[in-house]
Design a protein around this motif. Structure first.
Motif, PDB file in Angstrom:
ATOM      1  N   LEU A 215       0.839  -1.200   0.000  1.00 45.88           N
ATOM      2  CA  LEU A 215       0.000   0.000   0.000  1.00 45.88           C
ATOM      3  C   LEU A 215       0.873   1.249   0.000  1.00 45.88           C
ATOM      4  CD1 LEU A 215      -2.695  -1.117   2.624  1.00 45.88           C
ATOM      5  CD2 LEU A 215      -2.890  -1.169   0.129  1.00 45.88           C
TER       6      LEU A 215
ATOM      7  N   LEU B 221       2.334   2.143  -3.360  1.00 49.87           N
ATOM      8  CA  LEU B 221       1.381   2.810  -4.246  1.00 49.87           C
ATOM      9  C   LEU B 221       1.164   4.272  -3.838  1.00 49.87           C
ATOM     10  CD1 LEU B 221      -1.210  -0.070  -4.614  1.00 49.87           C
ATOM     11  CD2 LEU B 221       0.119   0.945  -6.475  1.00 49.87           C
ATOM     12  N   ILE B 222       1.140   4.520  -2.556  1.00 49.32           N
ATOM     13  CA  ILE B 222       0.855   5.860  -2.040  1.00 49.32           C
ATOM     14  C   ILE B 222       2.040   6.814  -2.240  1.00 49.32           C
ATOM     15  CG2 ILE B 222       0.467   7.148   0.112  1.00 49.32           C
ATOM     16  CD1 ILE B 222      -1.194   4.667   1.065  1.00 49.32           C
TER      17      ILE B 222
ATOM     18  N   TRP C  84      -4.355   4.091   3.558  1.00 47.99           N
ATOM     19  CA  TRP C  84      -4.289   2.628   3.500  1.00 47.99           C
ATOM     20  C   TRP C  84      -5.682   2.055   3.267  1.00 47.99           C
ATOM     21  CZ3 TRP C  84      -0.955   0.641   8.232  1.00 47.99           C
ATOM     22  CH2 TRP C  84       0.408   0.732   7.909  1.00 47.99           C
TER      23      TRP C  84
ATOM     24  N   VAL D 187      -6.810   2.812  -0.417  1.00 50.94           N
ATOM     25  CA  VAL D 187      -6.098   2.019  -1.422  1.00 50.94           C
ATOM     26  C   VAL D 187      -6.496   0.548  -1.301  1.00 50.94           C
ATOM     27  CG1 VAL D 187      -3.827   1.248  -2.226  1.00 50.94           C
ATOM     28  CG2 VAL D 187      -4.188   3.645  -1.606  1.00 50.94           C
TER      29      VAL D 187
ATOM     30  N   GLN E 122      -8.494  -1.666  -4.246  1.00 52.15           N
ATOM     31  CA  GLN E 122      -7.955  -2.904  -4.791  1.00 52.15           C
ATOM     32  C   GLN E 122      -8.804  -4.132  -4.496  1.00 52.15           C
ATOM     33  OE1 GLN E 122      -3.990  -2.713  -2.939  1.00 52.15           O
ATOM     34  NE2 GLN E 122      -3.148  -2.640  -5.012  1.00 52.15           N
TER      35      GLN E 122
ATOM     36  N   LEU F 101      -5.811   9.910  -3.026  1.00 48.55           N
ATOM     37  CA  LEU F 101      -6.711   8.839  -3.469  1.00 48.55           C
ATOM     38  C   LEU F 101      -7.314   9.141  -4.835  1.00 48.55           C
ATOM     39  CD1 LEU F 101      -8.474   7.816  -0.137  1.00 48.55           C
ATOM     40  CD2 LEU F 101      -6.537   6.717  -1.300  1.00 48.55           C
TER      41      LEU F 101
ATOM     42  N   LEU G 245      -4.838   8.063  -7.287  1.00 50.30           N
ATOM     43  CA  LEU G 245      -4.685   6.618  -7.421  1.00 50.30           C
ATOM     44  C   LEU G 245      -5.901   5.929  -8.043  1.00 50.30           C
ATOM     45  CD1 LEU G 245      -2.885   5.826  -4.062  1.00 50.30           C
ATOM     46  CD2 LEU G 245      -1.988   5.419  -6.366  1.00 50.30           C
TER      47      LEU G 245
ATOM     48  N   LEU H 162      -6.043   2.349 -10.046  1.00 45.80           N
ATOM     49  CA  LEU H 162      -6.522   1.153  -9.356  1.00 45.80           C
ATOM     50  C   LEU H 162      -7.934   0.738  -9.768  1.00 45.80           C
ATOM     51  CD1 LEU H 162      -5.128   2.006  -5.814  1.00 45.80           C
ATOM     52  CD2 LEU H 162      -4.106   0.532  -7.562  1.00 45.80           C
TER      53      LEU H 162
END
Length: 180
Positions: free
Chosen positions: A87, A90-91, A111, A114, A118, A152, A155, A159
């Motif tokens: 996580l 990705l962040i 967290w 994400v 996912q 977010l 992302l 994602l």
């Protein structure tokens, strides 16, 4: 009977938000409550590094836990802890500072977001985003929710590519498009 002595009708329970903008407990879903307990547990995990099972047992004893969606709580808490390094990978590219400089609340909220992007495909990406923003508003620093939103939102197309693209292609209800 004078006006002062007349019995008053019972007050209707209030729902919505408190004076600070936080959602009132009566209006929260089981999943929203689960996320709050996950946030508390992840905060404890980030600060103390305590074992997930010890934190889990402590959290389950907190007031109101019985109203949470326990299956969602279990999946998100244990999923976040077991995949924390993934996580964070990705962040980190979406941050403008080191991860160690991020508030533990915002870190935990990211967290959760994400992980749900996912693994909780049944939850629409916009719901995940909104729930995380609300958590950051309620428990984080003054503008922490804006930071969480930026990360977010950055992302989500990666994602949940298909879902985000479909949402952006759909015109808004007022016909002005989805510029927001």
């Amino acid at each position: 009977m004078s006006e002062l002595n007349k019995p008053r009708p019972p007050r209707q329970p209030r729902t919505g938000t408190t004076s600070t903008g936080a959602r009132k407990a009566a209006s929260k879903s089981g999943r929203s409550r689960a996320r709050e307990f996950v946030l508390q547990a992840l905060y404890q995990h980030i600060l103390s590094g305590n074992d997930a099972s010890d934190i889990d047992l402590f959290t389950r004893d907190l007031a109101g836990f019985h109203k949470a969606d326990v299956a969602h709580y279990d999946a998100v808490l244990h999923g976040c802890i077991s995949t924390a390094a993934d996580l964070d990978r990705l962040i980190e590219p979406k941050l403008d500072r080191k991860l160690s400089e991020i508030s533990p609340i915002e870190h935990a909220v990211m967290w959760i977001g994400v992980y749900e992007f996912q693994n909780c495909i049944d939850v629409p990406w916009r719901v995940v985003l909104n729930e995380c923003i609300e958590l950051a508003k309620e428990f984080g620093g003054t503008d922490g929710h804006k930071y969480v939103n930026g990360v977010l939102n950055g992302l989500a197309p990666q994602l949940r590519a298909t879902e985000v693209a479909a949402d952006k292609a759909r015109p808004a209800a007022d016909g002005s498009g989805d510029e927001a």
